[in-house]
Design a protein around this motif. Sequence first.
Motif, PDB file in Angstrom:
ATOM      1  N   ILE A  42       0.838  -1.201   0.000  1.00 39.60           N
ATOM      2  CA  ILE A  42       0.000   0.000   0.000  1.00 39.60           C
ATOM      3  C   ILE A  42       0.875   1.253   0.000  1.00 39.60           C
ATOM      4  O   ILE A  42       0.614   2.208  -0.736  1.00 39.60           O
ATOM      5  N   ALA A  43       1.933   1.244   0.792  1.00 40.55           N
ATOM      6  CA  ALA A  43       2.837   2.400   0.838  1.00 40.55           C
ATOM      7  C   ALA A  43       3.520   2.600  -0.511  1.00 40.55           C
ATOM      8  O   ALA A  43       3.634   3.737  -0.992  1.00 40.55           O
ATOM      9  N   LEU A  44       3.936   1.521  -1.149  1.00 39.13           N
ATOM     10  CA  LEU A  44       4.585   1.616  -2.453  1.00 39.13           C
ATOM     11  C   LEU A  44       3.614   2.154  -3.504  1.00 39.13           C
ATOM     12  O   LEU A  44       3.960   3.042  -4.294  1.00 39.13           O
ATOM     13  N   MET A  45       2.387   1.650  -3.493  1.00 39.12           N
ATOM     14  CA  MET A  45       1.392   2.113  -4.462  1.00 39.12           C
ATOM     15  C   MET A  45       1.043   3.585  -4.223  1.00 39.12           C
ATOM     16  O   MET A  45       0.856   4.344  -5.182  1.00 39.12           O
ATOM     17  N   ALA A  46       0.978   3.982  -2.965  1.00 36.10           N
ATOM     18  CA  ALA A  46       0.648   5.379  -2.649  1.00 36.10           C
ATOM     19  C   ALA A  46       1.713   6.325  -3.200  1.00 36.10           C
ATOM     20  O   ALA A  46       1.394   7.456  -3.598  1.00 36.10           O
ATOM     21  N   GLN A  47       2.958   5.886  -3.242  1.00 32.57           N
ATOM     22  CA  GLN A  47       4.027   6.722  -3.785  1.00 32.57           C
ATOM     23  C   GLN A  47       3.854   6.957  -5.282  1.00 32.57           C
ATOM     24  O   GLN A  47       4.318   7.958  -5.821  1.00 32.57           O
ATOM     25  N   ALA A  48       3.167   6.035  -5.950  1.00 32.79           N
ATOM     26  CA  ALA A  48       2.983   6.145  -7.397  1.00 32.79           C
ATOM     27  C   ALA A  48       1.836   7.082  -7.772  1.00 32.79           C
ATOM     28  O   ALA A  48       1.735   7.504  -8.921  1.00 32.79           O
ATOM     29  N   GLN A  51      -0.805  13.688  -6.270  1.00 35.00           N
ATOM     30  CA  GLN A  51      -1.392  14.241  -5.048  1.00 35.00           C
ATOM     31  C   GLN A  51      -2.920  14.229  -5.088  1.00 35.00           C
ATOM     32  O   GLN A  51      -3.568  13.920  -4.102  1.00 35.00           O
ATOM     33  N   GLU A  52      -3.487  14.540  -6.237  1.00 41.74           N
ATOM     34  CA  GLU A  52      -4.951  14.589  -6.358  1.00 41.74           C
ATOM     35  C   GLU A  52      -5.575  13.200  -6.170  1.00 41.74           C
ATOM     36  O   GLU A  52      -6.560  13.037  -5.463  1.00 41.74           O
ATOM     37  N   THR A  53      -4.981  12.203  -6.780  1.00 43.65           N
ATOM     38  CA  THR A  53      -5.483  10.835  -6.650  1.00 43.65           C
ATOM     39  C   THR A  53      -5.323  10.346  -5.219  1.00 43.65           C
ATOM     40  O   THR A  53      -6.228   9.720  -4.655  1.00 43.65           O
ATOM     41  N   LEU A  54      -4.176  10.618  -4.613  1.00 45.62           N
ATOM     42  CA  LEU A  54      -3.937  10.206  -3.235  1.00 45.62           C
ATOM     43  C   LEU A  54      -4.924  10.863  -2.283  1.00 45.62           C
ATOM     44  O   LEU A  54      -5.472  10.211  -1.392  1.00 45.62           O
ATOM     45  N   SER A  55      -5.200  12.129  -2.502  1.00 43.52           N
ATOM     46  CA  SER A  55      -6.158  12.841  -1.668  1.00 43.52           C
ATOM     47  C   SER A  55      -7.552  12.230  -1.811  1.00 43.52           C
ATOM     48  O   SER A  55      -8.275  12.054  -0.821  1.00 43.52           O
ATOM     49  N   ALA A  56      -7.937  11.905  -3.042  1.00 36.18           N
ATOM     50  CA  ALA A  56      -9.252  11.288  -3.267  1.00 36.18           C
ATOM     51  C   ALA A  56      -9.331   9.926  -2.588  1.00 36.18           C
ATOM     52  O   ALA A  56     -10.350   9.575  -1.983  1.00 36.18           O
ATOM     53  N   LEU A  57      -8.265   9.167  -2.658  1.00 35.53           N
ATOM     54  CA  LEU A  57      -8.242   7.842  -2.035  1.00 35.53           C
ATOM     55  C   LEU A  57      -8.380   7.934  -0.521  1.00 35.53           C
ATOM     56  O   LEU A  57      -9.127   7.174   0.097  1.00 35.53           O
ATOM     57  N   THR A  58      -7.664   8.852   0.081  1.00 39.61           N
ATOM     58  CA  THR A  58      -7.664   8.938   1.545  1.00 39.61           C
ATOM     59  C   THR A  58      -8.961   9.518   2.105  1.00 39.61           C
ATOM     60  O   THR A  58      -9.145   9.519   3.326  1.00 39.61           O
TER      61      THR A  58
END
Length: 98
Positions: A42-48, A51-58
């Motif tokens: 999960i940490a590795l995928m989050a690095q990929a 910022q916009e996608t990560l924010s939407a996911l979280t």
Amino acid sequence: MKDESNSREDFTTGDLTPLQARLAYSIIETLLAHARAANDMIALMAQAFDQETLSALTNTPYWLAYLESRRAMERARQEIEEFTEIMIRLSGEPPATE
């Protein structure tokens, strides 16, 4: 059904045979290893993610469930340490020194 809050106080090393205890310990070790691998992935995928996608996911219920699960695993750490002490007593082995 037994009250969960009393289960640890009522537990004695005589409740499990050494074989049962080793099996339980092996299962717990396997589940923890899988949880660590999943967390690393999960940490590795989050690095990929950008910022916009990560924010939407979280901001999803899935992320909140994941975080609650991680908190539960942290709380379980003490119980795992207690179980390890019981396993050491059952096996008759001296505790490991760090």
